[in-house]
Enzyme design. Structure first.
Site, PDB file in Angstrom:
ATOM      1  N   ARG A  11       0.876  -1.222   0.123  1.00 44.73           N
ATOM      2  CA  ARG A  11       0.000  -0.044   0.036  1.00 44.73           C
ATOM      3  C   ARG A  11       0.802   1.310  -0.099  1.00 44.73           C
ATOM      4  O   ARG A  11       0.397   2.228  -0.277  1.00 44.73           O
ATOM      5  CB  ARG A  11      -0.898   0.029   1.332  1.00 44.73           C
TER       6      ARG A  11
ATOM      7  N   GLU B  37     -17.877   7.758   2.870  1.00 45.24           N
ATOM      8  CA  GLU B  37     -18.263   7.466   1.688  1.00 45.24           C
ATOM      9  C   GLU B  37     -19.611   6.106   1.883  1.00 45.24           C
ATOM     10  O   GLU B  37     -20.487   6.172   0.993  1.00 45.24           O
ATOM     11  CB  GLU B  37     -17.316   6.824   0.847  1.00 45.24           C
TER      12      GLU B  37
ATOM     13  N   HIS C 216     -46.430  -4.383  -8.093  1.00 42.64           N
ATOM     14  CA  HIS C 216     -46.837  -3.371  -9.148  1.00 42.64           C
ATOM     15  C   HIS C 216     -47.110  -4.469 -10.537  1.00 42.64           C
ATOM     16  O   HIS C 216     -47.850  -4.162 -11.464  1.00 42.64           O
ATOM     17  CB  HIS C 216     -45.461  -2.639  -9.549  1.00 42.64           C
TER      18      HIS C 216
ATOM     19  N   THR D 156     -17.729  -3.834  -1.753  1.00 45.01           N
ATOM     20  CA  THR D 156     -18.694  -4.883  -1.684  1.00 45.01           C
ATOM     21  C   THR D 156     -19.186  -5.556  -0.599  1.00 45.01           C
ATOM     22  O   THR D 156     -18.399  -5.356   0.472  1.00 45.01           O
ATOM     23  CB  THR D 156     -18.100  -6.068  -2.667  1.00 45.01           C
TER      24      THR D 156
END
Length: 383
Positions: free
Chosen positions: A182, A246, A342, A369
């Site tokens: 990273r 976020e 519907h 995810t």
């Protein structure tokens, strides 16, 4: 249940957003979907209303608010009308926190006034073809050459990428170490008019048809060193810092979508007749709506708690993961059940429930995810 999250200021803001949506968005929303994004001038209108700059400090032309609650109101009102503000969410919920926390005084003076006015729309480019959620595996590079970085690489799935004027591009400025993949990532705030910067395909999606999603490529793009956000090599750290907000933003819009689906279905079944009776009179209809309303109430309670925690600076990555996981799963179940009520009309795009159904699927993918979120939650449980 009585909701205590919002005060009179928030409700006044809600009334403004609701009338704006009814007058400026709903009548032309089909055109936005056909085009794949709102007209560029729409964002200037949001700027004139003060919507883009709610959380921008007053010294830069914004409203100076620090609460996330105003963004929650926008999410709820868009869902209520079955519309979207295109790249708005990325602009205010993803990019702004980076500029506020890591931008220098000089950068904030340069970027925040046009950010708030809508003259400068933004996006963030992390995902690359072939890497998906593995940000540490990205191949885009930025090599220092004098007083510029030379940027090369490609990004995909970039929301707002077609209309953006500045894009926060995550690139590798030094090789990853064997013990820390990273390390060596940095964030460059790239001017989209730069030579070598190119917008590729506008990607065709199942849903979110009014939100432009693009491929981007960079060929020897020269980025001034003064457009480095924060410090070189700390990009991954910066990205993880904003993930909680976020994910809360996605959870909020997911809850709002589920709540809107219940309301669309409730109205529809009261008007539609089958075998000489309204659909709402059947026990199955009552039970399905009761199940959905219960799930929505649970999601709303969780969202409200997390918004309060975010405003207090106490929202943890695990809390946000729980919130997004739960709310997006609720959204999937509730919207599906409400579409079923519907009947065949639920599959027709002229009904907002069909749009909610198509839009819902991606929320369990982007921003982390469901599988990634479960990993984060399990780690927090120390299992």
């Amino acid at each position: 249940m009585r909701r205590t999250l919002f005060n009179e200021d928030h409700e006044a803001f809600r009334a403004m957003i609701r009338s704006f949506v009814e007058a400026e968005v709903a009548p032309v929303y089909g055109e936005w979907e056909d085009a794949g994004h709102p007209p560029r001038d729409f964002y200037r209108k949001l700027g004139e209303l003060g919507v883009l700059g709610v959380q921008v400090p007053e010294e830069y032309g914004g409203g100076g608010e620090t609460s996330f609650k105003y963004q929650a109101v926008v999410s709820e009102e868009c869902a209520r009308a079955g519309v979207s503000f295109g790249g708005y969410g990325v602009h205010v919920n993803l990019v702004l926190p980076y500029l506020l926390k890591y931008g220098s005084q000089e950068q904030r003076k340069r970027w925040l006034p046009p950010f708030a006015s809508g003259e400068m729309m933004t996006a963030i480019a992390m995902t690359e073809p072939g890497t998906g959620s593995d940000l540490a595996g990205m191949k885009t590079t930025a090599r220092l050459d004098g007083d510029h970085y030379v940027l090369n690489g490609a990004k995909t799935f970039i929301t707002g990428g077609v209309l953006a004027d500045r894009v926060l591009v995550v690139a590798r400025t030094s090789p990853a170490g064997p013990e820390n993949r990273r390390a060596g990532l940095s964030i460059l705030v790239v001017d989209t008019k730069s030579e070598g910067y190119a917008v590729g395909r506008k990607l065709e999606k199942i849903g979110l048809r009014s939100s432009d999603t693009a491929e981007l490529s960079f060929t020897d793009v020269r980025v001034p060193v003064e457009d480095l956000l924060g410090e070189e090599g700390r990009g991954f750290e910066y990205l993880t810092h904003n993930l909680a907000e976020e994910r809360l933003g996605i959870a909020t819009s997911s809850y709002a979508s589920a709540a809107a689906a219940v309301e669309f279905a409730r109205k529809y079944v009261q008007e539609r007749t089958v075998f000489g009776k309204t659909v709402s009179s059947f026990q199955n209809t009552k039970f399905v709506l009761a199940e959905c309303a219960t799930e929505v109430e649970a999601a709303r309670s969780l969202v409200d708690r997390c918004i309060e925690a975010l405003d207090a600076g106490e929202l943890t990555p695990a809390d946000a993961a729980v919130c997004k996981l739960f709310c997006t799963e609720v959204q999937g179940r509730v919207v599906d059940k409400c579409l079923q009520l519907h009947g065949g009309y639920g599959y027709m795009l002229e009904y907002p429930i069909a749009r909610l159904y198509a839009d819902a699927r991606v929320t369990r993918i982007y921003g982390g995810t469901s599988e990634v979120l479960k990993t984060i939650i399990a780690k927090d449980l120390q299992v």
